[in-house]
Design a protein around this motif. Structure first.
Motif, PDB file in Angstrom:
ATOM      1  N   ASP A 281       0.828  -1.214   0.000  1.00 30.74           N
ATOM      2  CA  ASP A 281       0.000   0.000   0.000  1.00 30.74           C
ATOM      3  C   ASP A 281       0.858   1.259   0.000  1.00 30.74           C
ATOM      4  O   ASP A 281       0.556   2.228  -0.706  1.00 30.74           O
ATOM      5  CB  ASP A 281      -0.935  -0.001   1.215  1.00 30.74           C
ATOM      6  N   ARG A 314      -4.636  -5.913  -4.894  1.00 24.61           N
ATOM      7  CA  ARG A 314      -4.778  -4.472  -5.132  1.00 24.61           C
ATOM      8  C   ARG A 314      -5.261  -4.212  -6.545  1.00 24.61           C
ATOM      9  O   ARG A 314      -5.971  -3.246  -6.804  1.00 24.61           O
ATOM     10  CB  ARG A 314      -3.438  -3.762  -4.913  1.00 24.61           C
ATOM     11  N   ARG A 319      -6.301  -0.493  -7.627  1.00 31.94           N
ATOM     12  CA  ARG A 319      -5.243   0.391  -7.144  1.00 31.94           C
ATOM     13  C   ARG A 319      -4.047   0.403  -8.084  1.00 31.94           C
ATOM     14  O   ARG A 319      -3.171   1.251  -7.962  1.00 31.94           O
ATOM     15  CB  ARG A 319      -4.788  -0.024  -5.747  1.00 31.94           C
TER      16      ARG A 319
END
Length: 410
Positions: A281, A314, A319
């Motif tokens: 992240d 993700r 993302r």
């Protein structure tokens, strides 16, 4: 002694003393923790005034030496001495406890009136950056960081910062201040060691770490900047994942962003001991913040199998939108790759954004290969190499893209 008075009588709540060996910092620390200090009696109270004080050292052997000196100083005065806790209680109702910083997490607590961090430059940065401030907040306690310099590490950064902060008083004093030290003895010592080592150990000057790959002059003020240019081209974010099973006590998860603007390579970084999911992240946060076209991660050892599923997760959450993902398996040594950064540092081609992660990265560069961690420099080398590769439009084999396509993601 007279040379210690400016430190002991300072009215500032936080004090940083960079001093030469045998300057007398242990004696100064004993006065501070037992009697107190400040511009007037009782301003920053010690144990005799009811203060609850900690004295923190980098290791157990040093803690044992301080404990011995503390017991001698309070002999005949202490109301209780605990060998198990390394704690003395004094008639004023206060106490002094000697603790080791071997495990910073063991120092977490609350309600201290004061803290001495002895040989602070040799402690983990977390001791001051994260652990100690909360312990003195509720009582508005004081802190004294005493140390001989240890290269351009976090203690040097704090020295630079504290010099311009109104809450701090900063002192830089040589061994020669101590009237008990024979000047002829210092001359003999000087002849028997390198000038850089003598300047650090006895003049309290910040010099390059002995055995460090990159000279200290590479890391002047010119390397710092306030922002990563939005116009930067060929932006790449590289992740060097921690190999430790316990991220809090293992290596850092190092994500480094690099991009080119006006002939300079701009760098920002996130370095932290976090779980692998959080590391991914953090990597993607940097990538989206700076418009990266490529995210690359190291796939040596366990990482390729461990990281790809996290990135896939993700991807399902979108993302990775607009970002190409690539895995790199190194064949050359890490040390050799980091050494290849020398031309960029020597020529002043790098600009580092002032951020906590980037400061950790620069500290690791300053101490390489002597530092305990080299995750940041490793990620930096990957980011620079692939940023330049993007700039030159060099094709590369990309097995990660093939895997993702085979799994129906592209």
């Amino acid at each position: 002694m007279e040379h210690q008075l400016p430190v002991l009588t300072s009215a500032k709540r936080f004090k940083l003393l960079a001093c030469g060996r045998r300057w007398g910092k242990t004696a100064l620390g004993l006065i501070a923790v037992i009697v107190g200090h400040g511009s007037f009696r009782g301003q920053f109270r010690g144990a005799l005034n009811g203060g609850k004080i900690w004295w923190i050292t980098p290791s157990y052997p040093i803690a044992s030496e301080v404990w011995r000196d503390l017991k001698r100083a309070v002999e005949g005065v202490a109301t209780r001495i605990s060998e198990v806790e390394r704690r003395v209680e004094l008639p004023g109702g206060g106490s002094v406890m000697v603790k080791s910083a071997d495990n910073p997490d063991s120092l977490r607590g609350a309600g201290l009136d004061g803290v001495v961090i002895d040989e602070a430059a040799f402690c983990d940065e977390d001791v001051w950056a994260r652990v100690i401030p909360p312990t003195i907040t509720d009582r508005k306690g004081w802190a004294a960081l005493l140390s001989t310099p240890n290269g351009y590490n976090w203690f040097h950064d704090l020295f630079e910062f504290a010099g311009g902060d109104s809450q701090w008083d900063v002192f830089q004093r040589p061994t020669a201040d101590n009237p008990l030290i024979d000047p002829n003895e210092l001359e003999n010592i000087k002849r028997g060691m390198s000038l850089a080592a003598y300047m650090q150990e006895y003049e309290a000057r910040f010099t390059s770490v002995a055995g460090a790959e990159f000279p200290g002059e590479y890391f002047g003020e010119h390397i710092w900047c306030d922002r990563f240019p939005s116009e930067a081209a060929a932006v790449v974010v590289a992740l060097d994942p921690s190999k430790g099973k316990n991220a809090k006590r293992g290596d850092f998860q190092a994500a480094v962003a690099c991009g080119l603007y006006n002939g300079l390579l701009y760098v920002d970084a996130s370095l932290d001991r976090v779980p692998i999911g959080q590391a991914v992240d953090n990597t993607l946060t940097l990538a989206h913040r700076y418009g990266a076209k490529l995210v690359i991660y190291e796939g040596n050892n366990f990482q390729e199998e461990a990281l790809l599923p996290v990135f896939e997760d993700r991807l399902r959450g979108n993302r990775l939108h607009g970002i190409r993902l690539s895995c790199l398996v190194h064949t050359e040594s890490k040390e050799g790759r980091i050494q290849s950064l020398d031309p960029f540092l020597r020529n002043g081609s790098l600009r580092f954004v002032r951020s906590p992660g980037t400061k950790l990265l620069v500290n690791q560069l300053k101490e390489f290969p002597m530092a305990a961690h080299d995750d940041g420099p490793d990620a930096l080398e990957m980011a620079i190499a692939h940023s330049l590769q993007l700039l030159n439009h060099e094709p590369e084999h990309d097995p990660v893209q093939e895997i993702l396509r085979a799994r129906g993601y592209q």
